[in-house]
Design a protein around this motif. Structure first.
Motif, PDB file in Angstrom:
ATOM      1  N   ASP A   1      -4.950   6.353   4.586  1.00 49.57           N
ATOM      2  CA  ASP A   1      -6.324   6.674   4.577  1.00 49.57           C
ATOM      3  C   ASP A   1      -6.480   8.143   4.276  1.00 49.57           C
ATOM      4  OD1 ASP A   1      -7.844   4.146   4.408  1.00 49.57           O
ATOM      5  OD2 ASP A   1      -7.566   3.967   6.661  1.00 49.57           O
TER       6      ASP A   1
ATOM      7  N   GLN B   1      -5.819   1.577  -2.762  1.00 48.98           N
ATOM      8  CA  GLN B   1      -7.206   1.793  -1.719  1.00 48.98           C
ATOM      9  C   GLN B   1      -7.535   0.297  -1.481  1.00 48.98           C
ATOM     10  OE1 GLN B   1      -9.342   4.570  -0.647  1.00 48.98           O
ATOM     11  NE2 GLN B   1      -9.212   2.674   0.633  1.00 48.98           N
ATOM     12  N   GLU B   2      -7.539  -0.690  -2.561  1.00 50.13           N
ATOM     13  CA  GLU B   2      -7.625  -1.986  -2.235  1.00 50.13           C
ATOM     14  C   GLU B   2      -6.848  -2.747  -1.112  1.00 50.13           C
ATOM     15  OE1 GLU B   2      -7.859  -4.260  -5.952  1.00 50.13           O
ATOM     16  OE2 GLU B   2      -9.354  -2.894  -6.765  1.00 50.13           O
TER      17      GLU B   2
ATOM     18  N   THR C   1      -7.475  -1.318   2.219  1.00 50.99           N
ATOM     19  CA  THR C   1      -8.688  -2.035   2.766  1.00 50.99           C
ATOM     20  C   THR C   1      -8.137  -3.560   3.362  1.00 50.99           C
ATOM     21  OG1 THR C   1     -10.131  -0.890   1.461  1.00 50.99           O
ATOM     22  CG2 THR C   1     -11.097  -2.706   2.653  1.00 50.99           C
ATOM     23  N   GLN C   2      -7.690  -4.396   2.561  1.00 54.79           N
ATOM     24  CA  GLN C   2      -7.201  -5.627   2.936  1.00 54.79           C
ATOM     25  C   GLN C   2      -6.283  -5.622   4.320  1.00 54.79           C
ATOM     26  OE1 GLN C   2      -5.441  -7.300  -0.682  1.00 54.79           O
ATOM     27  NE2 GLN C   2      -7.320  -7.160  -1.850  1.00 54.79           N
TER      28      GLN C   2
ATOM     29  N   SER D   1       0.802  -1.104   0.079  1.00 56.55           N
ATOM     30  CA  SER D   1       0.063   0.062  -0.077  1.00 56.55           C
ATOM     31  C   SER D   1       0.794   1.206   0.110  1.00 56.55           C
ATOM     32  CB  SER D   1      -0.857  -0.117   1.244  1.00 56.55           C
ATOM     33  OG  SER D   1      -1.655  -1.109   1.115  1.00 56.55           O
TER      34      SER D   1
ATOM     35  N   GLN E   1      -5.994  -3.503   6.247  1.00 54.90           N
ATOM     36  CA  GLN E   1      -6.880  -2.976   7.637  1.00 54.90           C
ATOM     37  C   GLN E   1      -7.631  -4.058   8.410  1.00 54.90           C
ATOM     38  OE1 GLN E   1      -7.241   0.256   9.168  1.00 54.90           O
ATOM     39  NE2 GLN E   1      -7.800  -1.284  10.711  1.00 54.90           N
ATOM     40  N   HIS E   2      -8.114  -4.923   7.269  1.00 54.97           N
ATOM     41  CA  HIS E   2      -9.090  -6.215   7.641  1.00 54.97           C
ATOM     42  C   HIS E   2      -7.949  -7.032   8.449  1.00 54.97           C
ATOM     43  CE1 HIS E   2     -11.567  -9.545   7.534  1.00 54.97           C
ATOM     44  NE2 HIS E   2     -10.407 -10.553   6.968  1.00 54.97           N
TER      45      HIS E   2
ATOM     46  N   ASP F   1      -7.457  -5.799  11.849  1.00 56.07           N
ATOM     47  CA  ASP F   1      -8.525  -6.128  12.733  1.00 56.07           C
ATOM     48  C   ASP F   1      -8.629  -7.462  13.157  1.00 56.07           C
ATOM     49  OD1 ASP F   1      -9.152  -3.439  12.477  1.00 56.07           O
ATOM     50  OD2 ASP F   1     -10.517  -3.826  10.795  1.00 56.07           O
TER      51      ASP F   1
END
Length: 296
Positions: A213, A162-163, A166-167, A145, A169-170, A173
């Motif tokens: 982000d 962006q993809e 998002t991945q 990223s 961040q997942h 988490d």
């Protein structure tokens, strides 16, 4: 499982009730024998074998037909299908119980995990595998990223970035906060970890994702602004070329100048800002020529 099943009891009962020979004493023996057999039919335990049945029956009533006892003993043995079903049922129940226990052991509660980690750490293998996978994916995606977002050369780079954000961040988490600073030594002994997941490392990855982000949000707004300005610029140029009066041409030039001013306001640190600089040079050159032509 009953020691004497209903089918075997039925065979023996029919034989006893159908036997009308003998005196009163023999009738009493048959009645007592039937009562004992009915008692065995209510008892839980291993099914009676032919030898056991013969001993019980002949002790009470010696004249009892041996062939009938053999039939009853055969009927009293569980079928192979039933035995297999019971065995499979026990295996399934045991597997479900083990799965439930492992799930419980891997819940994110220190009061549960700590004693298990001390005495049966391999039960925590699902947690270690999950952490290992999410850790590696998160770190790799954060690096990807960073390359795509902070060194973007096209809109496609930003979209792919962006993809990846998002991945990443997942996967972050999915990393349990209660695991921070915990190093699963026994797991790593068997599976060869090359990492130590620390609180600082977790926070650094979080901050990098948060920073990207913000960058992506700025880029999105800047590109949206650029698209709108370029559309206005194109409209102003078209209106100038199509103007039939001096007043109409002047208004088109005013709109043209407004579009140029908005181009200059797009943040230079964004990719859209760099693209705006290219359009700005051409827009200024064409605007000067148009203004000069109108004044002449």
């Amino acid at each position: 499982m009953k020691r004497l099943n209903n089918r075997a009891l039925g065979i023996l009962r029919v034989e006893l009730q159908g036997d009308t020979q003998g005196d009163v004493g023999e009738r009493v023996m048959r009645k007592l024998l039937l009562q004992e057999l009915e008692g065995l039919a209510r008892q839980e335990g291993t099914p009676l074998t032919e030898v056991q049945l013969k001993r019980i029956i002949h002790n009470q009533y010696p004249p009892f037909n041996k062939t009938v006892i053999e039939r009853a003993a055969k009927a009293n043995q569980p079928s192979k299908g039933r035995t297999l079903a019971l065995t499979l049922g026990a295996i399934v129940a045991g597997g479900a119980a083990l799965t439930g226990f492992v799930f419980l052991a891997n819940l994110p509660y220190p009061m549960i995990r700590k004693p298990i980690a001390q005495h049966a750490p391999m039960l925590l293998l699902p947690s270690f595998l999950s952490m290992d996978h999410n850790y590696r994916e998160a770190i790799a995606l954060v690096e990807q990223s960073d390359q795509l977002v902070n060194q973007a050369t096209s809109v496609a780079d930003l979209e792919l970035g962006q993809e990846k954000v998002t991945q990443a961040q997942h996967h972050l988490d999915q990393l349990p906060v209660w695991f921070l600073g915990y190093y699963p030594e026994r797991y790593c002994t068997f599976f060869g970890c090359s990492w130590k997941f620390t609180h600082d490392e977790f926070e650094t990855a979080r901050k990098n994702i948060g920073r990207m982000d913000v960058v992506l949000f700025q880029e999105k707004n800047a590109h949206q602004e650029l698209d709108e300005v370029l559309e206005e610029l194109q409209t102003a140029r078209s209106q100038y070329r199509q103007a039939t009066t001096h007043r109409g041409a002047e208004q088109a030039l005013l709109d043209w100048q407004d579009a140029i001013d908005r181009l200059e306001l797009i943040p230079r640190q964004t990719l859209a800002g760099e693209l705006a600089r290219t359009h700005l040079n051409a827009a200024n050159r064409d605007f000067r020529e148009a203004r000069q032509s109108l004044n002449n």
